[in-house]
Design an enzyme around this catalytic site. Structure first.
Site, PDB file in Angstrom:
ATOM      1  N   ASP A  54       3.717  26.956  11.830  1.00 25.61           N
ATOM      2  CA  ASP A  54       4.365  25.889  11.060  1.00 25.61           C
ATOM      3  C   ASP A  54       5.880  26.075  10.977  1.00 25.61           C
ATOM      4  O   ASP A  54       6.403  27.181  11.162  1.00 25.61           O
ATOM      5  CB  ASP A  54       3.820  25.863   9.629  1.00 25.61           C
ATOM      6  CG  ASP A  54       2.414  25.310   9.532  1.00 25.61           C
ATOM      7  OD1 ASP A  54       1.773  25.117  10.581  1.00 25.61           O
ATOM      8  OD2 ASP A  54       1.954  25.082   8.397  1.00 25.61           O
ATOM      9  N   ASP A  55       6.544  24.963  10.652  1.00 28.74           N
ATOM     10  CA  ASP A  55       7.936  24.916  10.177  1.00 28.74           C
ATOM     11  C   ASP A  55       8.996  25.020  11.271  1.00 28.74           C
ATOM     12  O   ASP A  55      10.185  24.957  10.967  1.00 28.74           O
ATOM     13  CB  ASP A  55       8.221  25.995   9.121  1.00 28.74           C
ATOM     14  CG  ASP A  55       7.479  25.750   7.827  1.00 28.74           C
ATOM     15  OD1 ASP A  55       6.773  24.717   7.727  1.00 28.74           O
ATOM     16  OD2 ASP A  55       7.580  26.581   6.911  1.00 28.74           O
ATOM     17  N   HIS A  97       4.443  18.028  10.950  1.00 30.83           N
ATOM     18  CA  HIS A  97       4.459  18.750   9.669  1.00 30.83           C
ATOM     19  C   HIS A  97       5.451  18.108   8.701  1.00 30.83           C
ATOM     20  O   HIS A  97       5.972  18.775   7.810  1.00 30.83           O
ATOM     21  CB  HIS A  97       4.822  20.219   9.918  1.00 30.83           C
ATOM     22  CG  HIS A  97       4.496  21.147   8.776  1.00 30.83           C
ATOM     23  ND1 HIS A  97       3.353  21.030   8.016  1.00 30.83           N
ATOM     24  CD2 HIS A  97       5.184  22.218   8.265  1.00 30.83           C
ATOM     25  CE1 HIS A  97       3.340  21.989   7.109  1.00 30.83           C
ATOM     26  NE2 HIS A  97       4.442  22.711   7.214  1.00 30.83           N
ATOM     27  N   HIS A 141       9.618  18.809   5.026  1.00 27.75           N
ATOM     28  CA  HIS A 141       8.729  19.665   4.241  1.00 27.75           C
ATOM     29  C   HIS A 141       8.662  19.337   2.747  1.00 27.75           C
ATOM     30  O   HIS A 141       8.609  20.238   1.908  1.00 27.75           O
ATOM     31  CB  HIS A 141       9.113  21.136   4.422  1.00 27.75           C
ATOM     32  CG  HIS A 141       7.951  22.080   4.301  1.00 27.75           C
ATOM     33  ND1 HIS A 141       7.445  22.508   3.083  1.00 27.75           N
ATOM     34  CD2 HIS A 141       7.200  22.687   5.239  1.00 27.75           C
ATOM     35  CE1 HIS A 141       6.439  23.330   3.297  1.00 27.75           C
ATOM     36  NE2 HIS A 141       6.254  23.460   4.591  1.00 27.75           N
ATOM     37  N   TYR A 181       2.416  22.573   2.336  1.00 28.88           N
ATOM     38  CA  TYR A 181       1.732  23.247   1.227  1.00 28.88           C
ATOM     39  C   TYR A 181       0.220  22.969   1.203  1.00 28.88           C
ATOM     40  O   TYR A 181      -0.465  23.357   0.266  1.00 28.88           O
ATOM     41  CB  TYR A 181       2.339  22.853  -0.132  1.00 28.88           C
ATOM     42  CG  TYR A 181       3.835  22.885  -0.159  1.00 28.88           C
ATOM     43  CD1 TYR A 181       4.532  24.098  -0.155  1.00 28.88           C
ATOM     44  CD2 TYR A 181       4.574  21.698  -0.155  1.00 28.88           C
ATOM     45  CE1 TYR A 181       5.921  24.119  -0.160  1.00 28.88           C
ATOM     46  CE2 TYR A 181       5.961  21.715  -0.163  1.00 28.88           C
ATOM     47  CZ  TYR A 181       6.626  22.934  -0.158  1.00 28.88           C
ATOM     48  OH  TYR A 181       8.004  22.948  -0.160  1.00 28.88           O
ATOM     49  N   HIS A 204       3.808  31.163  10.801  1.00 27.50           N
ATOM     50  CA  HIS A 204       5.075  30.435  10.901  1.00 27.50           C
ATOM     51  C   HIS A 204       5.929  31.082  11.992  1.00 27.50           C
ATOM     52  O   HIS A 204       6.149  32.299  11.954  1.00 27.50           O
ATOM     53  CB  HIS A 204       5.828  30.460   9.564  1.00 27.50           C
ATOM     54  CG  HIS A 204       5.066  29.826   8.442  1.00 27.50           C
ATOM     55  ND1 HIS A 204       4.011  30.453   7.800  1.00 27.50           N
ATOM     56  CD2 HIS A 204       5.200  28.603   7.844  1.00 27.50           C
ATOM     57  CE1 HIS A 204       3.528  29.662   6.862  1.00 27.50           C
ATOM     58  NE2 HIS A 204       4.229  28.540   6.861  1.00 27.50           N
TER      59      HIS A 204
END
Length: 271
Positions: A84-85, A135, A139, A176, A228
Site C-alpha cells: 500500500d501507499d 488506494h 489516503h 485504514y 507498504h
C-alpha cells in the site's frame, strides 16, 4: 541511398514529416530522444515513432502485461502479497526483489504518489505481471467524505493510473480498511472490488525488518498479506520473508488470481 529514400517515404506516410519536439521515452531509461527537422536521422528513433503512431501516438507506448496465468489455488499454496501507499522512491527495490523470486504481487497505489519520478515503476509493475489497485488519491478515511469527494478520490486515481500505464483498475483498498454502505455503492459504480486483508504485518507501526519478516512468514495458504512499499524496513524485510515463504513452497499470486473474478463493491477478506 535507396534505404534513405525508403525511410523518408515511410516518415512522410506516417505523418511525421513536420518538425516535432516530443519524445518517445525508452522503457528502460529516463533519457529522451526527439527527431527534429535538420537533425541527424536516427532509424531507431524513427522506428519507435512509427510504432507509437500505430498505437495512437502522440504519447508513450503503454506497457504490455504478460499473458494471464492458469493457477489453481485449491491445489497450490497460494499467498497474495500486497503493498500500500506507493509508489515511492523504494518501489523499484521491491520490484527487483520480487523479480528475483519470480513473485507477483498487488500494489494499491495513492494517486498523488504517481508522479514523473515514479510513473516508470507503475509501468514496470504492469510489464512484470503485477496487479494494480486503487488506494484513493491522498489516503483519507472514505467513510467521512461527501459522496462527491468519495467519487473524486476514486476517479482521480483511476484516471492517472490509466493515463500512465493504460490500465483501468478493478480493485481498491479503502484506507485504514474503513468502509460502509456508501463506500460499497461508490466502488460498485466505479467497477472496483474492495480488498481488505488476512495478515497485517504492522510494518507501518513497527519499523523493524526482522519483525516484519517473521510476521509475514506466518502466512497461511489463501492469505492476503498487507505491507507498504514506502517503508525502508519493509524493503529490507522482503528478501527474508520471501526466502521463508519459498522454503514453505508458497506460490505468489495477485489478488485477482487468488479470488478469481472480483465483484465490484464486494469486500474480500479481513483479518
Amino acid at each position: 541511398m535507396r534505404v534513405g529514400l525508403l525511410l523518408l517515404s515511410l516518415l512522410l506516410a506516417a505523418g511525421c514529416g513536420e518538425a516535432r519536439s516530443s519524445a518517445v521515452p525508452s522503457p528502460s531509461s529516463k533519457s529522451h530522444h526527439a527527431f527534429r527537422a535538420g537533425a541527424q536521422f536516427d532509424a531507431q528513433v524513427f522506428g519507435n515513432r512509427l510504432a507509437g503512431r500505430q498505437r495512437g501516438w502522440p504519447g508513450p507506448r503503454m506497457p504490455v502485461a504478460p499473458p494471464p496465468r492458469k493457477i489453481d489455488c485449491k491445489q497450490l499454496k497460494c499467498v497474495a502479497l500486497t503493498f500500500d501507499d506507493g509508489p515511492g522512491d523504494r518501489t523499484d527495490a521491491v520490484l527487483d526483489t520480487l523479480a528475483a523470486h519470480r513473485a507477483r504481487a498487488t500494489f494499491f497505489m495513492l494517486g498523488q504518489m504517481v508522479t514523473d519520478e515514479t510513473r516508470g515503476f507503475v509501468r514496470r509493475m504492469v510489464s512484470e505481471g503485477h496487479e494494480l489497485g486503487n488506494h484513493s488519491w491522498d489516503h483519507p478515511s472514505l467513510v467521512g467524505l461527501s459522496p462527491e469527494a468519495l467519487r473524486r478520490e476514486l476517479q482521480r486515481t483511476q484516471d492517472v493510473v490509466q493515463q500512465v500505464a493504460g490500465v483501468r483498475m478493478r480493485l481498491m483498498r479503502p484506507p485504514y480498511g474503513s468502509t460502509d454502505k456508501r463506500v460499497e455503492d461508490a466502488t460498485r459504480e466505479e467497477g472496483l472490488a474492495q480488498i481488505l486483508w488476512d495478515l497485517d504485518t504492522l510494518d507501518w507501526r513497527d519499523r523493524n525488518a526482522a519483525l516484519v519478516a517473521k510476521r509475514s512468514g506466518e502466512a497461511k495458504p489463501g492469505d492476503i498479506v498487507l505491507m507498504h512499499d514506502i517503508h525502508p524496513t519493509t524493503v529490507e524485510a522482503l528478501p527474508r520473508l520471501l526466502d521463508e515463504l519459498d522454503r514453505k513452497h508458497f506460490t505468489y499470486v495477485t489478488v485477482s488470481e487468488l479470488i478469481g473474478s472480483p465483484t465490484p463493491g464486494k469486500a474480500y477478506h479481513k483479518e
